[in-house]
Design a protein around this motif. Structure first.
Motif, mmCIF file in Angstrom:
data_model
loop_
_atom_site.group_PDB
_atom_site.id
_atom_site.type_symbol
_atom_site.label_atom_id
_atom_site.label_comp_id
_atom_site.label_asym_id
_atom_site.label_seq_id
_atom_site.Cartn_x
_atom_site.Cartn_y
_atom_site.Cartn_z
ATOM 1 N N LEU A 90 -13.845 -9.950 -8.968
ATOM 2 C CA LEU A 90 -13.168 -10.947 -9.788
ATOM 3 C C LEU A 90 -12.668 -12.124 -8.958
ATOM 4 O O LEU A 90 -12.515 -13.231 -9.466
ATOM 5 N N LYS A 91 -12.475 -11.896 -7.665
ATOM 6 C CA LYS A 91 -11.937 -12.957 -6.797
ATOM 7 C C LYS A 91 -12.825 -14.199 -6.764
ATOM 8 O O LYS A 91 -12.347 -15.281 -6.445
ATOM 9 N N VAL A 92 -14.104 -14.065 -7.115
ATOM 10 C CA VAL A 92 -14.969 -15.260 -7.127
ATOM 11 C C VAL A 92 -14.581 -16.223 -8.246
ATOM 12 O O VAL A 92 -14.906 -17.407 -8.177
ATOM 13 N N LEU A 93 -13.896 -15.723 -9.262
ATOM 14 C CA LEU A 93 -13.452 -16.565 -10.368
ATOM 15 C C LEU A 93 -11.992 -16.979 -10.237
ATOM 16 O O LEU A 93 -11.565 -17.961 -10.819
ATOM 17 N N GLY A 94 -11.202 -16.202 -9.493
ATOM 18 C CA GLY A 94 -9.784 -16.515 -9.329
ATOM 19 C C GLY A 94 -9.007 -15.306 -8.864
ATOM 20 O O GLY A 94 -9.564 -14.245 -8.611
ATOM 21 N N ASP A 95 -7.711 -15.460 -8.773
ATOM 22 C CA ASP A 95 -6.838 -14.412 -8.240
ATOM 23 C C ASP A 95 -6.070 -13.731 -9.376
ATOM 24 O O ASP A 95 -4.928 -14.092 -9.673
ATOM 25 N N TRP A 96 -6.709 -12.758 -10.033
ATOM 26 C CA TRP A 96 -6.103 -12.042 -11.137
ATOM 27 C C TRP A 96 -6.368 -10.554 -10.985
ATOM 28 O O TRP A 96 -7.336 -10.138 -10.362
ATOM 29 N N GLU A 97 -5.502 -9.750 -11.600
ATOM 30 C CA GLU A 97 -5.685 -8.294 -11.627
ATOM 31 C C GLU A 97 -6.840 -7.908 -12.550
ATOM 32 O O GLU A 97 -7.584 -6.984 -12.288
ATOM 33 N N THR A 98 -6.939 -8.617 -13.684
ATOM 34 C CA THR A 98 -8.042 -8.441 -14.641
ATOM 35 C C THR A 98 -8.481 -9.835 -15.079
ATOM 36 O O THR A 98 -7.782 -10.818 -14.827
ATOM 37 N N ILE A 99 -9.561 -9.894 -15.777
ATOM 38 C CA ILE A 99 -10.070 -11.194 -16.223
ATOM 39 C C ILE A 99 -9.329 -11.723 -17.457
ATOM 40 O O ILE A 99 -9.306 -12.915 -17.706
#
Length: 137
Positions: A90-99
């Motif tokens: 998920l880190k390629v899209l941003g810094d979140w626990e879930t999408i």
């Protein structure tokens, strides 16, 4: 490049129309031949049933776009995700626990692909889910 009106083409026509280098188009055509997306008769290329569905089937389009825009780069972290049990890709899209908290701020192509994919699968299940919930009361 193929459509319901245009059922065949030549490699050079694709290069010219798409302003692509001939070698690039040749590589894509050869890949498409090996995957049975197009077939060749003489110097012409024709779309196959597989190619037709890649271009026209709503489920195939939803899945291909979802994997391309949402999953592809994240899959490079699949081993790490399996080992840790966390969505490390998920880190390629941003810094979140879930999408889910990020859905409204994803890049436009990822957001569109996510919602198309989600609605394709959930919309058909919604009426049945509502019926089951209503029977509980």
């Amino acid at each position: 490049f193929f459509s319901s009106r245009r059922r065949h083409t030549r490699c050079r026509e694709v290069s010219w129309a798409r302003r692509c280098v001939q070698e690039t188009v040749t590589t894509l055509i050869e890949t498409s031949l090996s995957a049975d997306i197009v077939k060749q008769k003489g110097e012409f290329y024709f779309i196959t049933k597989t190619g037709y569905f890649l271009l026209n089937d709503p489920m195939t389009i939803a899945n291909m776009n979802y994997n391309h825009h949402v999953n592809y780069q994240g899959l490079f972290s699949l081993d790490e995700a399996i080992k840790t049990g966390k969505p490390t890709g998920l880190k390629v899209l941003g810094d979140w626990e879930t999408i889910y908290p990020a859905l409204s701020i994803l890049p436009e192509n990822a957001k569109q692909s996510w919602f198309t994919f989600d609605h394709f699968y959930s919309d058909s299940a919604f009426p049945e889910a509502v019926e089951k919930l209503l029977r509980l009361n």
